[in-house]
Scaffold this motif. Sequence first.
Motif, PDB file in Angstrom:
ATOM      1  N   LEU A 133      -7.388  14.641  15.985  1.00 23.93           N
ATOM      2  CA  LEU A 133      -6.671  14.344  14.736  1.00 23.93           C
ATOM      3  C   LEU A 133      -7.287  13.139  14.028  1.00 23.93           C
ATOM      4  O   LEU A 133      -7.434  13.134  12.795  1.00 23.93           O
ATOM      5  N   ALA A 134      -7.623  12.110  14.810  1.00 20.95           N
ATOM      6  CA  ALA A 134      -8.226  10.917  14.205  1.00 20.95           C
ATOM      7  C   ALA A 134      -9.573  11.253  13.552  1.00 20.95           C
ATOM      8  O   ALA A 134      -9.875  10.782  12.440  1.00 20.95           O
ATOM      9  N   SER A 135     -10.389  12.075  14.214  1.00 20.47           N
ATOM     10  CA  SER A 135     -11.695  12.440  13.652  1.00 20.47           C
ATOM     11  C   SER A 135     -11.541  13.277  12.387  1.00 20.47           C
ATOM     12  O   SER A 135     -12.262  13.067  11.396  1.00 20.47           O
ATOM     13  N   LEU A 136     -10.611  14.227  12.404  1.00 22.68           N
ATOM     14  CA  LEU A 136     -10.405  15.036  11.198  1.00 22.68           C
ATOM     15  C   LEU A 136      -9.869  14.191  10.042  1.00 22.68           C
ATOM     16  O   LEU A 136     -10.282  14.377   8.885  1.00 22.68           O
ATOM     17  N   MET A 137      -8.979  13.263  10.329  1.00 26.71           N
ATOM     18  CA  MET A 137      -8.470  12.368   9.278  1.00 26.71           C
ATOM     19  C   MET A 137      -9.613  11.561   8.673  1.00 26.71           C
ATOM     20  O   MET A 137      -9.706  11.390   7.446  1.00 26.71           O
ATOM     21  N   ALA A 138     -10.502  11.059   9.553  1.00 28.29           N
ATOM     22  CA  ALA A 138     -11.655  10.297   9.057  1.00 28.29           C
ATOM     23  C   ALA A 138     -12.566  11.185   8.217  1.00 28.29           C
ATOM     24  O   ALA A 138     -13.087  10.762   7.171  1.00 28.29           O
ATOM     25  N   GLY A 139     -12.764  12.436   8.645  1.00 26.88           N
ATOM     26  CA  GLY A 139     -13.607  13.350   7.881  1.00 26.88           C
ATOM     27  C   GLY A 139     -13.015  13.684   6.520  1.00 26.88           C
ATOM     28  O   GLY A 139     -13.726  13.692   5.503  1.00 26.88           O
ATOM     29  N   PHE A 140     -11.715  13.954   6.483  1.00 23.76           N
ATOM     30  CA  PHE A 140     -11.063  14.253   5.212  1.00 23.76           C
ATOM     31  C   PHE A 140     -11.115  13.047   4.261  1.00 23.76           C
ATOM     32  O   PHE A 140     -11.389  13.190   3.066  1.00 23.76           O
ATOM     33  N   TRP A 141     -10.823  11.868   4.810  1.00 25.30           N
ATOM     34  CA  TRP A 141     -10.845  10.670   3.971  1.00 25.30           C
ATOM     35  C   TRP A 141     -12.249  10.445   3.398  1.00 25.30           C
ATOM     36  O   TRP A 141     -12.422  10.197   2.204  1.00 25.30           O
ATOM     37  N   GLY A 142     -13.262  10.538   4.277  1.00 25.61           N
ATOM     38  CA  GLY A 142     -14.635  10.348   3.812  1.00 25.61           C
ATOM     39  C   GLY A 142     -15.071  11.422   2.833  1.00 25.61           C
ATOM     40  O   GLY A 142     -15.770  11.145   1.842  1.00 25.61           O
ATOM     41  N   GLY A 143     -14.644  12.668   3.072  1.00 28.77           N
ATOM     42  CA  GLY A 143     -15.010  13.753   2.175  1.00 28.77           C
ATOM     43  C   GLY A 143     -14.434  13.591   0.783  1.00 28.77           C
ATOM     44  O   GLY A 143     -15.158  13.725  -0.223  1.00 28.77           O
ATOM     45  N   PHE A 144     -13.151  13.298   0.694  1.00 25.65           N
ATOM     46  CA  PHE A 144     -12.530  13.115  -0.623  1.00 25.65           C
ATOM     47  C   PHE A 144     -13.103  11.894  -1.343  1.00 25.65           C
ATOM     48  O   PHE A 144     -13.284  11.892  -2.559  1.00 25.65           O
ATOM     49  N   PHE A 145     -13.389  10.856  -0.564  1.00 27.44           N
ATOM     50  CA  PHE A 145     -13.976   9.650  -1.168  1.00 27.44           C
ATOM     51  C   PHE A 145     -15.341   9.979  -1.785  1.00 27.44           C
ATOM     52  O   PHE A 145     -15.646   9.578  -2.915  1.00 27.44           O
ATOM     53  N   MET A 146     -16.175  10.705  -1.040  1.00 31.31           N
ATOM     54  CA  MET A 146     -17.515  11.039  -1.542  1.00 31.31           C
ATOM     55  C   MET A 146     -17.443  11.988  -2.738  1.00 31.31           C
ATOM     56  O   MET A 146     -18.253  11.898  -3.674  1.00 31.31           O
ATOM     57  N   ILE A 147     -16.483  12.904  -2.731  1.00 31.28           N
ATOM     58  CA  ILE A 147     -16.350  13.824  -3.863  1.00 31.28           C
ATOM     59  C   ILE A 147     -15.915  13.071  -5.120  1.00 31.28           C
ATOM     60  O   ILE A 147     -16.461  13.260  -6.223  1.00 31.28           O
ATOM     61  N   LEU A 148     -14.913  12.208  -4.964  1.00 30.03           N
ATOM     62  CA  LEU A 148     -14.420  11.457  -6.119  1.00 30.03           C
ATOM     63  C   LEU A 148     -15.468  10.490  -6.658  1.00 30.03           C
ATOM     64  O   LEU A 148     -15.483  10.193  -7.855  1.00 30.03           O
ATOM     65  N   ARG A 149     -16.322   9.966  -5.783  1.00 32.11           N
ATOM     66  CA  ARG A 149     -17.367   9.043  -6.214  1.00 32.11           C
ATOM     67  C   ARG A 149     -18.662   9.765  -6.547  1.00 32.11           C
ATOM     68  O   ARG A 149     -19.654   9.113  -6.893  1.00 32.11           O
TER      69      ARG A 149
END
Length: 382
Positions: free
Chosen positions: A279-295
């Motif tokens: 769960l922690a790894s998926l949360m980190a992946g989702f957070w990083g993914g949305f951050f990179m998409i928005l930026r």
Amino acid sequence: MPILTGDQELEQRNRLPTLMEVLGRRTLAPVDLFSFYIYMRDQQRSVDYLDFWLDVSQHMSLCRHYVRELRRSMLVETPDMEKATSKRSSALLENFGESLGEAESHPSSNEKRSSEQRLSAFLRHQHKDSSGTNQSPAHSMTSQHSNMNFSRPSHEPKPSPHSEGPTRPSFMGSDQPQTDSNSPGHTVARQDIKASAEKILYTFILPGSEREIVLPQSMLNRIIHSIEEEGRDDPEVFDDAKDYVFQAMERDAFPGFLQAKALGNLVPLSVLIRLIIGLASLMAGFWGGFFMILRSIPRHTRCWLILPFTIGCYFLVSYQYKIDVVAAYLGFSEYTFMSWARIREPFVRKLLLTRAMMASLMFVAAAVALSVLFIFVPGADF
């Protein structure tokens, strides 16, 4: 019908083992008696029932050894005139000796049950004939009442902080009876059999005993009366309780044991840790993914998202299937936290490999889907 050797039986047994096969030490890791003992101790928290069953089985082995030695001494050392004075005992002893070999060569047949009944009948008859005097083989007449030396097998686990109460030494390691008898060759005496029966009574049966097990009241009273009032020590005293405990383990504990050891290779603590990491790894992946998409981060940089998505999917699939894919392919199973043993039961190995393949497909599909989605989706300023 030809008798199969241990290896042939394992190869032809294209199924999961039964509880009797596990208790009879006719299975291999991870569904062997050692693994079942750990499961009963750490997960079921009812190892007292298994220890009772093992102790009663060892009591039967002790009685067999005693009668075998008594028969040998009667045939070799007892004069013919003395034999004639106890023809009935000699006949019972001869009948038991003839049936013992058949029972041991057919451990799962009716001969074993019949042999146990003959053994108990002989011990009861001997007790009545002795009128309170304990008999033993001719070369063991000087054996004193001794405490049983119940030694822990070298591979038996030490008490766990998660277990209920102390782990008492059991008879898992050897089929041969062990005594502290002072007689030559440590021969089993009748006093040893009586001490063994009383030890089972005082450890498991009597209300308030050290490791009391729950039995029907009528069964409890019958055992106490047979040992304390009638002075019996034959194995038949414990037959009903042994069958009751066996059925309870077969109904309540054994299905969970097979599910944990034959369909998975992880213990509950490892499963829980994998859920947290996943769960922690998926949360980190989702957070990083949305951050990179928005930026609007370039796609080649977003490829780093493969790492958290791969770790997260791997551990979540491990949690779902309760199986470590890599360990299953390598042929290992976890019997305590971070302690691994090689899988030696052929059918279980095939079963775990099949489940590992299914888990691998799910893991790869989920990791690839998430990685592709977050890497190739257009940025916010597209």
